[in-house]
Design a protein around this motif. Structure first.
Motif, PDB file in Angstrom:
ATOM      1  N   LEU A 115       0.833  -1.193   0.000  1.00  0.00           N
ATOM      2  CA  LEU A 115       0.000   0.000   0.000  1.00  0.00           C
ATOM      3  C   LEU A 115       0.867   1.242   0.000  1.00  0.00           C
ATOM      4  O   LEU A 115       1.953   1.240   0.579  1.00  0.00           O
ATOM      5  CB  LEU A 115      -0.868   0.037   1.259  1.00  0.00           C
ATOM      6  N   PRO A 116       0.380   2.329  -0.605  1.00  0.00           N
ATOM      7  CA  PRO A 116       1.079   3.603  -0.443  1.00  0.00           C
ATOM      8  C   PRO A 116       1.011   4.019   1.028  1.00  0.00           C
ATOM      9  O   PRO A 116       0.006   3.804   1.692  1.00  0.00           O
ATOM     10  CB  PRO A 116       0.269   4.569  -1.317  1.00  0.00           C
ATOM     11  N   LYS A 117       2.069   4.601   1.532  1.00  0.00           N
ATOM     12  CA  LYS A 117       2.045   5.072   2.909  1.00  0.00           C
ATOM     13  C   LYS A 117       1.040   6.196   3.088  1.00  0.00           C
ATOM     14  O   LYS A 117       0.500   6.391   4.181  1.00  0.00           O
ATOM     15  CB  LYS A 117       3.444   5.519   3.326  1.00  0.00           C
ATOM     16  N   ASN A 118       0.796   6.926   2.006  1.00  0.00           N
ATOM     17  CA  ASN A 118      -0.179   8.013   2.054  1.00  0.00           C
ATOM     18  C   ASN A 118      -1.310   7.722   1.069  1.00  0.00           C
ATOM     19  O   ASN A 118      -1.067   7.545  -0.127  1.00  0.00           O
ATOM     20  CB  ASN A 118       0.481   9.351   1.713  1.00  0.00           C
ATOM     21  N   TRP A 119      -2.532   7.671   1.607  1.00  0.00           N
ATOM     22  CA  TRP A 119      -3.695   7.412   0.761  1.00  0.00           C
ATOM     23  C   TRP A 119      -3.904   8.549  -0.232  1.00  0.00           C
ATOM     24  O   TRP A 119      -3.584   9.705   0.050  1.00  0.00           O
ATOM     25  CB  TRP A 119      -4.930   7.276   1.641  1.00  0.00           C
ATOM     26  N   TYR A 120      -4.443   8.219  -1.385  1.00  0.00           N
ATOM     27  CA  TYR A 120      -4.829   9.241  -2.342  1.00  0.00           C
ATOM     28  C   TYR A 120      -6.118   8.812  -3.043  1.00  0.00           C
ATOM     29  O   TYR A 120      -6.413   7.615  -3.152  1.00  0.00           O
ATOM     30  CB  TYR A 120      -3.720   9.487  -3.379  1.00  0.00           C
ATOM     31  N   PRO A 121      -6.925   9.769  -3.490  1.00  0.00           N
ATOM     32  CA  PRO A 121      -8.182   9.446  -4.165  1.00  0.00           C
ATOM     33  C   PRO A 121      -7.944   8.599  -5.409  1.00  0.00           C
ATOM     34  O   PRO A 121      -6.959   8.781  -6.122  1.00  0.00           O
ATOM     35  CB  PRO A 121      -8.750  10.825  -4.533  1.00  0.00           C
ATOM     36  N   GLY A 122      -8.842   7.681  -5.657  1.00  0.00           N
ATOM     37  CA  GLY A 122      -8.734   6.827  -6.831  1.00  0.00           C
ATOM     38  C   GLY A 122      -8.066   5.496  -6.565  1.00  0.00           C
ATOM     39  O   GLY A 122      -7.967   4.662  -7.473  1.00  0.00           O
ATOM     40  N   LEU A 123      -7.592   5.265  -5.333  1.00  0.00           N
ATOM     41  CA  LEU A 123      -6.957   3.997  -4.976  1.00  0.00           C
ATOM     42  C   LEU A 123      -8.013   2.896  -4.968  1.00  0.00           C
ATOM     43  O   LEU A 123      -9.004   2.989  -4.230  1.00  0.00           O
ATOM     44  CB  LEU A 123      -6.309   4.129  -3.604  1.00  0.00           C
ATOM     45  N   LYS A 124      -7.837   1.883  -5.787  1.00  0.00           N
ATOM     46  CA  LYS A 124      -8.833   0.811  -5.916  1.00  0.00           C
ATOM     47  C   LYS A 124      -8.154  -0.553  -5.977  1.00  0.00           C
ATOM     48  O   LYS A 124      -6.955  -0.661  -6.198  1.00  0.00           O
ATOM     49  CB  LYS A 124      -9.669   1.005  -7.190  1.00  0.00           C
ATOM     50  N   ALA A 125      -8.969  -1.593  -5.789  1.00  0.00           N
ATOM     51  CA  ALA A 125      -8.494  -2.967  -5.929  1.00  0.00           C
ATOM     52  C   ALA A 125      -9.567  -3.791  -6.613  1.00  0.00           C
ATOM     53  O   ALA A 125     -10.771  -3.558  -6.437  1.00  0.00           O
ATOM     54  CB  ALA A 125      -8.162  -3.564  -4.565  1.00  0.00           C
ATOM     55  N   ASP A 126      -9.124  -4.749  -7.398  1.00  0.00           N
ATOM     56  CA  ASP A 126     -10.028  -5.695  -8.040  1.00  0.00           C
ATOM     57  C   ASP A 126     -10.271  -6.845  -7.062  1.00  0.00           C
ATOM     58  O   ASP A 126      -9.329  -7.544  -6.672  1.00  0.00           O
ATOM     59  CB  ASP A 126      -9.395  -6.216  -9.339  1.00  0.00           C
ATOM     60  N   VAL A 127     -11.512  -7.044  -6.639  1.00  0.00           N
ATOM     61  CA  VAL A 127     -11.850  -8.096  -5.679  1.00  0.00           C
ATOM     62  C   VAL A 127     -12.797  -9.095  -6.341  1.00  0.00           C
ATOM     63  O   VAL A 127     -13.756  -8.703  -7.002  1.00  0.00           O
ATOM     64  CB  VAL A 127     -12.520  -7.503  -4.415  1.00  0.00           C
ATOM     65  N   ARG A 128     -12.489 -10.378  -6.151  1.00  0.00           N
ATOM     66  CA  ARG A 128     -13.333 -11.443  -6.681  1.00  0.00           C
ATOM     67  C   ARG A 128     -13.598 -12.448  -5.561  1.00  0.00           C
ATOM     68  O   ARG A 128     -12.697 -12.793  -4.808  1.00  0.00           O
ATOM     69  CB  ARG A 128     -12.639 -12.140  -7.862  1.00  0.00           C
ATOM     70  N   TRP A 129     -14.831 -12.934  -5.489  1.00  0.00           N
ATOM     71  CA  TRP A 129     -15.170 -13.868  -4.420  1.00  0.00           C
ATOM     72  C   TRP A 129     -16.401 -14.681  -4.800  1.00  0.00           C
ATOM     73  O   TRP A 129     -17.186 -14.302  -5.662  1.00  0.00           O
ATOM     74  CB  TRP A 129     -15.401 -13.122  -3.122  1.00  0.00           C
ATOM     75  N   GLU A 130     -16.541 -15.822  -4.127  1.00  0.00           N
ATOM     76  CA  GLU A 130     -17.704 -16.685  -4.329  1.00  0.00           C
ATOM     77  C   GLU A 130     -18.398 -16.897  -2.989  1.00  0.00           C
ATOM     78  O   GLU A 130     -17.756 -17.175  -1.984  1.00  0.00           O
ATOM     79  CB  GLU A 130     -17.288 -18.026  -4.930  1.00  0.00           C
ATOM     80  N   VAL A 131     -19.715 -16.772  -3.002  1.00  0.00           N
ATOM     81  CA  VAL A 131     -20.514 -16.924  -1.786  1.00  0.00           C
ATOM     82  C   VAL A 131     -21.206 -18.275  -1.802  1.00  0.00           C
ATOM     83  O   VAL A 131     -21.815 -18.663  -2.810  1.00  0.00           O
ATOM     84  CB  VAL A 131     -21.566 -15.802  -1.676  1.00  0.00           C
ATOM     85  N   TYR A 132     -21.114 -18.999  -0.686  1.00  0.00           N
ATOM     86  CA  TYR A 132     -21.766 -20.290  -0.541  1.00  0.00           C
ATOM     87  C   TYR A 132     -22.765 -20.249   0.605  1.00  0.00           C
ATOM     88  O   TYR A 132     -22.526 -19.594   1.621  1.00  0.00           O
ATOM     89  CB  TYR A 132     -20.742 -21.392  -0.260  1.00  0.00           C
ATOM     90  N   ARG A 133     -23.860 -20.956   0.421  1.00  0.00           N
ATOM     91  CA  ARG A 133     -24.833 -21.139   1.491  1.00  0.00           C
ATOM     92  C   ARG A 133     -24.608 -22.502   2.124  1.00  0.00           C
ATOM     93  O   ARG A 133     -24.483 -23.505   1.432  1.00  0.00           O
ATOM     94  CB  ARG A 133     -26.259 -21.038   0.941  1.00  0.00           C
ATOM     95  N   ILE A 134     -24.552 -22.539   3.442  1.00  0.00           N
ATOM     96  CA  ILE A 134     -24.347 -23.793   4.166  1.00  0.00           C
ATOM     97  C   ILE A 134     -25.700 -24.466   4.370  1.00  0.00           C
ATOM     98  O   ILE A 134     -26.631 -23.862   4.901  1.00  0.00           O
ATOM     99  CB  ILE A 134     -23.669 -23.540   5.524  1.00  0.00           C
ATOM    100  N   ILE A 135     -25.781 -25.698   3.943  1.00  0.00           N
ATOM    101  CA  ILE A 135     -27.025 -26.459   4.043  1.00  0.00           C
ATOM    102  C   ILE A 135     -26.868 -27.509   5.131  1.00  0.00           C
ATOM    103  O   ILE A 135     -26.030 -28.414   5.028  1.00  0.00           O
ATOM    104  CB  ILE A 135     -27.371 -27.130   2.701  1.00  0.00           C
ATOM    105  N   LYS A 136     -27.654 -27.362   6.170  1.00  0.00           N
ATOM    106  CA  LYS A 136     -27.582 -28.286   7.294  1.00  0.00           C
ATOM    107  C   LYS A 136     -28.658 -29.348   7.141  1.00  0.00           C
ATOM    108  O   LYS A 136     -29.851 -29.030   7.053  1.00  0.00           O
ATOM    109  CB  LYS A 136     -27.748 -27.528   8.607  1.00  0.00           C
ATOM    110  N   PRO A 137     -28.261 -30.629   7.120  1.00  0.00           N
ATOM    111  CA  PRO A 137     -29.246 -31.703   6.924  1.00  0.00           C
ATOM    112  C   PRO A 137     -30.128 -31.892   8.147  1.00  0.00           C
ATOM    113  O   PRO A 137     -29.730 -31.573   9.274  1.00  0.00           O
ATOM    114  CB  PRO A 137     -28.358 -32.927   6.688  1.00  0.00           C
ATOM    115  N   THR A 138     -31.311 -32.384   7.908  1.00  0.00           N
ATOM    116  CA  THR A 138     -32.202 -32.694   9.021  1.00  0.00           C
ATOM    117  C   THR A 138     -31.731 -33.924   9.785  1.00  0.00           C
ATOM    118  O   THR A 138     -31.998 -34.062  10.976  1.00  0.00           O
ATOM    119  CB  THR A 138     -33.627 -32.934   8.499  1.00  0.00           C
ATOM    120  N   ASP A 139     -31.007 -34.782   9.084  1.00  0.00           N
ATOM    121  CA  ASP A 139     -30.452 -35.973   9.723  1.00  0.00           C
ATOM    122  C   ASP A 139     -29.069 -35.627  10.277  1.00  0.00           C
ATOM    123  O   ASP A 139     -28.147 -35.328   9.510  1.00  0.00           O
ATOM    124  CB  ASP A 139     -30.345 -37.109   8.705  1.00  0.00           C
TER     125      ASP A 139
END
Length: 206
Positions: free
Chosen positions: A84-108
């Motif tokens: 990271l830059p030690k000093n923040w400046y406007p326009g600083l961005k990052a490309d973020v990618r992620w996958e969301v999962y739902r947890i399915i709990k069995p009745t058994d």
């Protein structure tokens, strides 16, 4: 498709790049205006606000792998590193990618929990203003939304930029674009070429 949660472990070849710290030099947050002596390496922490019935197993910042993000509406895994830059400046961005999962709990209770994908997202996320470098914290919210803050205070601490259980925190988040896969075929090919170049330069260091 449902898959057993206990066997849900997969890594992309780019994980090997982290071992060499190659991402420090290629991390795209660095702008041309930041000289080498104006930046520093910081740890990465992923925090999810989706609840105990969801899971983000892994995420990527500018194609660099990070994980795991703890379930239960919080948790997280601190890993190294981005620059990271030690000093923040406007326009600083990052490309973020992620996958969301739902947890399915069995009745058994004799059956294992499974996870089901709810979607893969990608977003160009602004790095919110900071006074000094700290941990690079990626906060994930419901509906494919994400924020990035930089702070030396734990996400559960009172002084963290995003207050824990703040119902308004997601309003400032960037909405990700749903995508079919984390990386396209072309990106996979480029990552393979980068991996081959690194092997030629550094040897088989995996």
């Amino acid at each position: 498709m449902k898959i057993p949660i206990l066997s849900f472990v997969r890594l992309h070849p780019i994980v090997s790049l982290l071992a060499m710290g190659v991402l420090l030099g290629s991390y795209a947050l660095l702008h041309a205006r930041s000289r080498a002596d104006d930046r520093m390496g910081v740890s990465v922490n992923g925090v999810q606000h989706l609840g105990s019935d969801h899971l983000i197993h892994e995420f990527y910042v500018n194609k660099g792998y990070y994980g795991n993000v703890g379930e239960g509406g919080g948790g997280g895994s601190q890993t190294c590193c981005v620059t990271l830059p030690k000093n923040w400046y406007p326009g600083l961005k990052a490309d973020v990618r992620w996958e969301v999962y739902r947890i399915i709990k069995p009745t058994d209770p004799a059956l294992e929990e499974t996870v089901e994908s709810e979607g893969i997202y990608r977003a160009q996320v602004p790095v919110e203003a900071y006074r000094e470098p700290g941990d690079f914290v990626v906060h994930f919210f419901p509906n494919g939304r994400v924020r990035i803050v930089v702070s030396s205070i734990s996400p559960s601490g009172d002084g963290h930029p995003i207050r824990w259980r703040d119902a308004q925190a997601s309003l400032l988040a960037t909405t990700g674009t749903p995508v079919k896969e984390i990386f396209t075929a072309e990106e996979h090919a480029e990552l393979d070429r980068e991996d081959a170049r690194d092997r030629a330069k550094y040897g088989n260091w995996r």
